[in-house]
Structures are given as structure tokens and as C-alpha cells.
Design a protein around this motif. Structure first.
Motif, PDB file in Angstrom:
ATOM      1  N   MET A   1       0.842  -1.197   0.000  1.00 26.70           N
ATOM      2  CA  MET A   1       0.000   0.000   0.000  1.00 26.70           C
ATOM      3  C   MET A   1       0.876   1.245   0.000  1.00 26.70           C
ATOM      4  SD  MET A   1      -2.939   1.155   2.717  1.00 26.70           S
ATOM      5  CE  MET A   1      -1.744   1.553   3.983  1.00 26.70           C
ATOM      6  N   MET A   2       0.511   2.230  -0.796  1.00 29.08           N
ATOM      7  CA  MET A   2       1.269   3.475  -0.867  1.00 29.08           C
ATOM      8  C   MET A   2       0.354   4.647  -0.551  1.00 29.08           C
ATOM      9  SD  MET A   2       3.377   5.241  -4.011  1.00 29.08           S
ATOM     10  CE  MET A   2       1.914   6.022  -4.703  1.00 29.08           C
ATOM     11  N   THR A   3       0.863   5.564   0.275  1.00 23.22           N
ATOM     12  CA  THR A   3       0.148   6.804   0.561  1.00 23.22           C
ATOM     13  C   THR A   3       1.036   7.980   0.190  1.00 23.22           C
ATOM     14  OG1 THR A   3       0.941   6.845   2.846  1.00 23.22           O
ATOM     15  CG2 THR A   3      -1.171   5.765   2.439  1.00 23.22           C
ATOM     16  N   GLU A   4       0.419   9.131  -0.033  1.00 19.83           N
ATOM     17  CA  GLU A   4       1.163  10.333  -0.393  1.00 19.83           C
ATOM     18  C   GLU A   4       0.843  11.447   0.590  1.00 19.83           C
ATOM     19  OE1 GLU A   4       0.535  11.458  -4.427  1.00 19.83           O
ATOM     20  OE2 GLU A   4       1.161   9.513  -5.243  1.00 19.83           O
ATOM     21  N   GLN A   5       1.869  12.250   0.887  1.00 15.73           N
ATOM     22  CA  GLN A   5       1.696  13.411   1.752  1.00 15.73           C
ATOM     23  C   GLN A   5       2.431  14.591   1.137  1.00 15.73           C
ATOM     24  OE1 GLN A   5       2.388  13.069   5.969  1.00 15.73           O
ATOM     25  NE2 GLN A   5       1.899  10.882   6.011  1.00 15.73           N
ATOM     26  N   ASP A   6       1.955  15.778   1.466  1.00 16.25           N
ATOM     27  CA  ASP A   6       2.606  17.002   1.014  1.00 16.25           C
ATOM     28  C   ASP A   6       2.778  17.912   2.220  1.00 16.25           C
ATOM     29  OD1 ASP A   6       3.407  18.876  -1.283  1.00 16.25           O
ATOM     30  OD2 ASP A   6       1.961  20.062  -0.143  1.00 16.25           O
ATOM     31  N   THR A   7       3.933  18.550   2.309  1.00 17.87           N
ATOM     32  CA  THR A   7       4.197  19.433   3.433  1.00 17.87           C
ATOM     33  C   THR A   7       5.089  20.585   2.972  1.00 17.87           C
ATOM     34  OG1 THR A   7       4.935  19.484   5.745  1.00 17.87           O
ATOM     35  CG2 THR A   7       6.264  18.188   4.201  1.00 17.87           C
ATOM     36  N   GLU A   8       5.264  21.547   3.831  1.00 14.45           N
ATOM     37  CA  GLU A   8       6.164  22.647   3.497  1.00 14.45           C
ATOM     38  C   GLU A   8       7.615  22.229   3.683  1.00 14.45           C
ATOM     39  OE1 GLU A   8       3.838  26.750   4.416  1.00 14.45           O
ATOM     40  OE2 GLU A   8       4.352  25.545   6.188  1.00 14.45           O
ATOM     41  N   ILE A   9       7.899  21.578   4.838  1.00 13.53           N
ATOM     42  CA  ILE A   9       9.272  21.178   5.149  1.00 13.53           C
ATOM     43  C   ILE A   9       9.284  19.705   5.551  1.00 13.53           C
ATOM     44  CG2 ILE A   9      11.238  21.553   6.683  1.00 13.53           C
ATOM     45  CD1 ILE A   9      10.318  24.477   6.935  1.00 13.53           C
ATOM     46  N   LEU A  10      10.114  18.938   4.884  1.00 15.29           N
ATOM     47  CA  LEU A  10      10.316  17.528   5.207  1.00 15.29           C
ATOM     48  C   LEU A  10      11.677  17.376   5.859  1.00 15.29           C
ATOM     49  CD1 LEU A  10       9.844  14.442   5.060  1.00 15.29           C
ATOM     50  CD2 LEU A  10      10.718  14.527   2.698  1.00 15.29           C
ATOM     51  N   ILE A  11      11.707  16.807   7.057  1.00 12.64           N
ATOM     52  CA  ILE A  11      12.954  16.560   7.771  1.00 12.64           C
ATOM     53  C   ILE A  11      13.133  15.059   7.886  1.00 12.64           C
ATOM     54  CG2 ILE A  11      14.238  16.935   9.907  1.00 12.64           C
ATOM     55  CD1 ILE A  11      12.438  19.397  10.379  1.00 12.64           C
ATOM     56  N   VAL A  12      14.163  14.552   7.230  1.00 19.67           N
ATOM     57  CA  VAL A  12      14.419  13.113   7.209  1.00 19.67           C
ATOM     58  C   VAL A  12      15.513  12.817   8.230  1.00 19.67           C
ATOM     59  CG1 VAL A  12      15.003  11.126   5.779  1.00 19.67           C
ATOM     60  CG2 VAL A  12      13.804  13.083   4.768  1.00 19.67           C
ATOM     61  N   GLY A  13      15.150  12.157   9.311  1.00 25.10           N
ATOM     62  CA  GLY A  13      16.076  11.848  10.382  1.00 25.10           C
ATOM     63  C   GLY A  13      15.692  12.588  11.651  1.00 25.10           C
ATOM     64  N   GLY A  14      15.402  11.836  12.711  1.00 28.33           N
ATOM     65  CA  GLY A  14      14.928  12.432  13.953  1.00 28.33           C
ATOM     66  C   GLY A  14      15.975  12.479  15.035  1.00 28.33           C
ATOM     67  N   GLY A  15      17.248  12.663  14.646  1.00 28.83           N
ATOM     68  CA  GLY A  15      18.303  12.799  15.632  1.00 28.83           C
ATOM     69  C   GLY A  15      18.342  14.198  16.213  1.00 28.83           C
ATOM     70  N   VAL A  16      19.489  14.557  16.784  1.00 31.66           N
ATOM     71  CA  VAL A  16      19.631  15.859  17.437  1.00 31.66           C
ATOM     72  C   VAL A  16      19.332  16.995  16.468  1.00 31.66           C
ATOM     73  CG1 VAL A  16      21.225  17.385  18.654  1.00 31.66           C
ATOM     74  CG2 VAL A  16      21.326  14.911  19.055  1.00 31.66           C
ATOM     75  N   GLY A  17      19.953  16.951  15.277  1.00 27.62           N
ATOM     76  CA  GLY A  17      19.723  18.001  14.297  1.00 27.62           C
ATOM     77  C   GLY A  17      18.299  18.013  13.778  1.00 27.62           C
ATOM     78  N   GLY A  18      17.728  16.838  13.564  1.00 26.40           N
ATOM     79  CA  GLY A  18      16.358  16.758  13.052  1.00 26.40           C
ATOM     80  C   GLY A  18      15.343  17.328  14.024  1.00 26.40           C
ATOM     81  N   VAL A  19      15.488  16.999  15.302  1.00 18.31           N
ATOM     82  CA  VAL A  19      14.572  17.516  16.318  1.00 18.31           C
ATOM     83  C   VAL A  19      14.699  19.030  16.427  1.00 18.31           C
ATOM     84  CG1 VAL A  19      14.132  17.572  18.803  1.00 18.31           C
ATOM     85  CG2 VAL A  19      14.416  15.374  17.635  1.00 18.31           C
ATOM     86  N   SER A  20      15.934  19.521  16.476  1.00 23.90           N
ATOM     87  CA  SER A  20      16.157  20.955  16.576  1.00 23.90           C
ATOM     88  C   SER A  20      15.616  21.686  15.352  1.00 23.90           C
ATOM     89  CB  SER A  20      17.658  21.233  16.731  1.00 23.90           C
ATOM     90  OG  SER A  20      17.932  22.608  16.742  1.00 23.90           O
ATOM     91  N   ALA A  21      15.827  21.115  14.176  1.00 24.44           N
ATOM     92  CA  ALA A  21      15.313  21.723  12.941  1.00 24.44           C
ATOM     93  C   ALA A  21      13.790  21.785  12.963  1.00 24.44           C
ATOM     94  CB  ALA A  21      15.796  20.931  11.734  1.00 24.44           C
ATOM     95  N   ALA A  22      13.162  20.707  13.423  1.00 26.79           N
ATOM     96  CA  ALA A  22      11.703  20.683  13.483  1.00 26.79           C
ATOM     97  C   ALA A  22      11.182  21.775  14.413  1.00 26.79           C
ATOM     98  CB  ALA A  22      11.230  19.315  13.950  1.00 26.79           C
ATOM     99  N   LEU A  23      11.786  21.909  15.590  1.00 28.79           N
ATOM    100  CA  LEU A  23      11.351  22.940  16.536  1.00 28.79           C
ATOM    101  C   LEU A  23      11.485  24.336  15.929  1.00 28.79           C
ATOM    102  CD1 LEU A  23      12.892  21.501  19.813  1.00 28.79           C
ATOM    103  CD2 LEU A  23      10.454  21.817  19.346  1.00 28.79           C
TER     104      LEU A  23
END
Length: 538
Positions: A1-23
């Protein structure tokens, strides 16, 4: 099964940099999708079991306001929920683990709880989507843009996410490989970078060793000896050339420099030490410090007597730095990944059975793995601690001569017109490598983070947001540390938001004096530190 999403900013990787970037992006009102390959956010700090490596001035300067808040929340968690001693509770610089690698050594699950608390309001508001156990498998591009990233979930489903700006915050720069983005791995040559300490030749597979960390306590009088690893004898007797012929499983180490004395690490499980006596200034630690307190994350004497029967410490020591081969970029990477974990298993077995004790005996069978701390069934980290990633060929590459004390002397590090943050550490912390380098990299002056190091030379809507920025193998030794990665991530999330709001690109912002000034004002307004006090030195 495949789903599609659209967003303004996609952050791939939830490490230290990813979490900080998301915030950073969320606080600026952007819609964000944040993905993570494991089931925990936090990267180095959680899935890899690495307490934050921090510089001596971190309590007052050399970090963003967001990172200072993060550290305050970690301490507040212990004050709110743990039975601290009166002295520990009153300490404004509470260090629950009384470890000397950082002024705030804490459990990974506490970090996870704080990260969840920081992100939860945005999830509840529908502004943030978090996709755990979701790994990137393909990148669709057109011209010099990323159109979409395809992910595979733990149950085999496919998710395709398109975004205006994409941030690669993965631990190994996965999108660079998948998207054909120009990058480098391993060591560069002196001819390529002009760095005095660089090697004569480049080698894509000469990478710093990884460490498969694990959490232990010590139960005196009990036997928690693990099963003997299949290749225990191999690792016990291994004498890598990088260690000048010393056994990797041993407390003895050859002198760092000609004429220096030999070194011998110490190990004292549950010492009767004063947690307030820990010196977090690495300049005073000597050549071979006490291992138990090195990355201790729970110091029983910080809590009411009897509440904790033992300290808890993280084993990320010179003995389990795996340098047998790289864990990516080579057909036998999976074999080296397995060997890295077996080295750590062999280290634990050696500590439990054969390691020389100060009293003349051998082994501490009471050393016990803590699966509850690691969040795994066996007590070992979810993934190895990667010190190196693929690194973008950036608009601005950070080189040794930008901040090395040995090169600059008492002069300050290079000040970048496009600075988006600052960082520091005691050393240019380059570990022994798979290609035979013994490690070591000199000392860094307090340094800045140039925006150009986050921007690839060609792709317009991709940003590096972790250890994959435009460093060399040498400068990576300072820029890979957790507080610096936090600042890198915050800058990436902020510039992505600025670009979306202005319908422009990060590259255009950097190369337009007016836009760059406006962006830097935005960073400062949100609490980012862009410059050091000009008088500060290593």
C-alpha cells in the motif's frame, strides 16, 4: 500500500539536528513532516546512548537559547520526579549522572520524554507529523531540486512525501546517496583541502571508528556474566595497528606522543566519590581517566540514600571503538556492523571475566546490562554511534586552518559573514580510523557555523542538518558533537522556513546581502548565538 503526503518542510532523520530543525520550523509556523528510522527520536543522545559532549562554557555561552532550554528541561525533569539529595536539588547546574563528559549527563529516556514534551503541542495542533520506524528508500529529482522522498515503514508500506524544502538530518547522509547529491566520505587529501594535518592521499573508506554503546550497572556479589561471544578470542587478542600494537581489550595504552609515559585507564565500579568533585574540564582529565565516571548517567549519591543500589554508566570507551572496516559505502558493511556489536559484547565479557582489577583479581561478574535504559532487549544501543556521515560538497567547506589552535596560535577562529551559530569542544576529536590513522586532531578555537556549510553546491531545496554538513574528516571532529548538531539543525530549520515564507531558496538568501542580514536577525531574535566574545580562546 502506498500513501502520499505534502508538506512545506520535510525533515528526514529524527536525531539531534532533526529535532532541533523541526522545533525551529514549527515555532516559525511552518508545516513539518519529521521521519525517523528507529522507534526513538534523539539520535546520538538516545538511540546511540551517547551523553552530550559539551564545552566548558556551555552553561553561559556558546549555545543557542533553545539548547539552553532543552538542558534546563532535562534538569527540571529530575527535580520534579526523582528523589534528589537536598544538595543536588539545589544545584543550579545539576548533573544527575555526575559524569565528566558533560555538565548534564542523563538517561536517554529522560531525553526522549523532554523531546516528546517539546514536540507534542505541534502534533496536537496538526502542524507536525512524526513518522517513526520509517526509512527513506528513494529520492525523486528534477533538474536541481528534490521533488519527493519515498519511505518504507516497518510493516512494509510505502509513503511518498513531497515538500518545498527537504532537510537531510539522517545519521549517515542517506538522502545524499539516494538523490545523487554530490558528497564525500572518508578522508580527504592535503591537496584537496590544504589542511596541514590531512593525509597525502584521499581514501573514501577510511572512516573514524564507530562504537556500539551499552548501559551497565554493578551488583556486587551477583553474577551477570553474559554468554561468551563467538569471536571473543579474536577480539580479546586483536592488536590493531592504530593502537600501536596494544590489545584493544585492555586498559593499557601506548603514549600519545614520543617521550610521554604509557597510559593505563582505571575502572572502579560504584566508587565512593563525591559527585560535586567531578571536574568537567577535559583539559584537566589527564591521558587516561577513570572509566566508570566518564559517561555515568545516574550517580547514586545524587539521590536519596538507598534509592539506587548502583550507578548506571554508558560504555563508550576506547576499547569498543570498532576500526575493522566502515559501516557504509562498502559491500561488506553489514559484516562490519555485526562485528562492531560483537566487539562491544566481547568487551563486556572481558570486563566480567578477565579484566585485571586493582586488588589483583580478574573480572567484575556483577556488571549488569540495563535493557530498560537502552530501550532494547539486550541492553545494547539501538544503533551504533556513528562519528562520520556522508558529507555534502558545500558552498563553504570548513577546514582545519579555520579554527585550529596549532595553526592559528592565539588568534581567533575565522569569522564567517554568513554565521548561523557557534560551537566549541576541547579537542578536534578525531578517533582512530579504519584506514590506520591513530586519531587525534589538535585543539579548536571557539568557532562559528557558516550557512554555506549547510547548502549543497547544486541542489536548491536540500539542506544538510546533521553531521553531513560541509566539513572535512578533520573538522568533523568538532562539528559532529551534539550541541553543534543542535545549532546546525536549528539553522537548517530556520533557513528552510525563511525560504518558504519568501518563496526563495536557501542559496539565494545566503548570496543576497540584504536577505542574509534579515535571516540572521531572525535567528538572533529566536535566541541563536552567531558570534563568540572576541576575547575567548581555547
Amino acid at each position: 500500500m502506498m500513501t502520499e503526503q505534502d508538506t512545506e518542510i520535510l525533515i528526514v532523520g529524527g536525531g539531534v539536528g532533526g529535532v532541533s530543525a523541526a522545533l525551529a520550523a514549527l515555532e516559525r509556523g511552518r508545516r513539518v513532516v519529521l521521519t525517523e528510522e528507529t522507534d526513538w527520536l534523539g539520535g546520538q543522545l538516545t538511540t546511540q546512548l551517547v551523553p552530550s559532549d559539551e564545552h566548558i562554557r556551555v552553561e553561559t555561552t556558546g549555545r543557542n537559547a533553545s539548547y539552553a532550554r532543552f538542558r534546563d528541561l532535562l534538569r527540571s525533569h529530575y527535580r520534579a520526579f526523582y528523589p534528589l539529595t537536598d544538595e543536588a536539588a539545589a544545584d543550579p547546574h545539576l548533573n544527575p549522572g555526575a559524569g565528566w563528559v558533560s555538565p548534564v549527563c542523563v538517561e536517554p529516556r529522560v531525553i526522549l520524554s523532554v523531546i516528546d514534551g517539546l514536540l507534542r503541542p505541534f502534533v496536537s495542533a496538526g502542524q507536525l507529523t512524526i513518522l517513526l520506524e520509517t526509512r527513506p528508500v528513494a529520492v525523486a529529482t528534477s533538474w536541481d531540486r528534490i521533488d519527493a522522498v519515498t519511505f518504507e515503514t516497518a510493516d512494509g508500506a510505502e509513503i511518498v512525501v513531497s515538500a518545498s524544502v527537504v532537510l537531510d538530518a539522517t545519521e549517515l547522509g542517506d538522502l545524499l546517496e539516494l538523490g545523487g547529491v554530490e558528497h564525500v566520505t572518508g578522508r580527504e587529501s592535503r591537496e584537496q583541502t590544504g589542511e596541514p594535518s590531512a593525509a597525502d592521499t584521499a581514501d573514501l573508506l577510511d572512516m573514524q571508528g564507530v562504537t556500539w554503546c551499552f548501559a551497565i550497572d554493578h551488583r556486587d556479589g551477583e553474577d551477570h556474566t553474559i554468554d561468551r561471544p563467538a569471536r571473543y578470542e579474536h577480539f580479546r587478542d586483536w592488536r590493531p595497528s592504530q593502537l600501536h600494537g596494544e590489545r584493544i581489550l585492555g586498559f593499557e595504552r601506548a603514549p600519545e606522543h614520543a617521550g610521554d609515559p604509557a597510559r593505563a585507564y582505571l575502572l572502579t565500579p560504584n566508587p565512593d566519590d563525591d559527585p560535586f568533585g567531578i571536574d568537567v574540564d577535559h583539559r584537566n582529565m589527564g591521558g587516561a581517566p577513570e572509566l566508570w565516571t566518564y559517561r555515568r548517567i545516574l550517580a547514586r549519591r545524587q539521590f536519596q540514600p538507598g534509592f539506587f543500589a548502583s550507578d548506571v554508566t554508558i560504555v563508550n570507551w576506547p576499547m569498543n571503538d570498532y576500526i575493522g572496516g566502515p559501516l557504509f559505502g562498502t559491500p561488506d558493511a553489514a559484516e562490519h556492523r555485526a562485528a562492531a556489536k560483537e566487539l562491544s559484547e566481547s568487551l563486556l565479557y572481558w570486563l566480567q571475566t578477565e579484566a585485571p582489577r586493582p586488588d589483583g583479581g580478574a573480572g567484575w561478574p556483577g556488571l549488569r546490562l540495563r535493557p530498560d535504559i537502552a530501550g532494547t532487549a539486550d541492553g545494547f544501543a539501538k544503533v551504533p554511534y556513528y562519528r562520520e556521515s556522508r558529507r555534502i560538497l558545500a558552498e563553504r567547506t570548513i577546514v582545519e586552518q579555520d579554527f585550529s589552535v596549532e595553526i592559528l596560535g592565539d588568534n581567533a577562529a575565522v569569522s564567517y559573514p554568513d554565521s548561523v551559530g557557534v560551537g566549541h569542544y576541547f579537542w578536534i576529536d578525531r578517533h582512530p580510523s579504519t584506514g590506520g590513522h591513530p586519531g587525534g586532531g589538535g585543539r579548536p578555537q571557539p568557532f562559528e557555523i557558516p550557512l554555506g556549510a549547510l547548502i549543497p553546491r547544486r541542489v536548491d531545496n536540500l539542506l544538510a542538518a546533521a553531521k553531513n554538513i560541509g566539513t572535512t574528516q578533520i573538522t568533523n571532529g568538532s562539528y559532529r558533537l551534539q550541541p553543534v548538531e543542535w545549532s546546525v539543525g536549528e539553522a537548517a530549520g530556520a533557513i528552510a522556513s525563511f525560504a518558504v515564507a519568501g518563496a526563495t531558496t536557501p542559496r539565494a538568501v545566503r548570496n543576497d546581502e540584504r536577505l542574509l542580514a534579515a535571516f540572521q536577525e531572525d535567528l538572533v531574535a529566536h535566541g541563536a548565538q552567531l558570534r563568540w566574545d572576541s576575547a575567548l580562546r581555547w
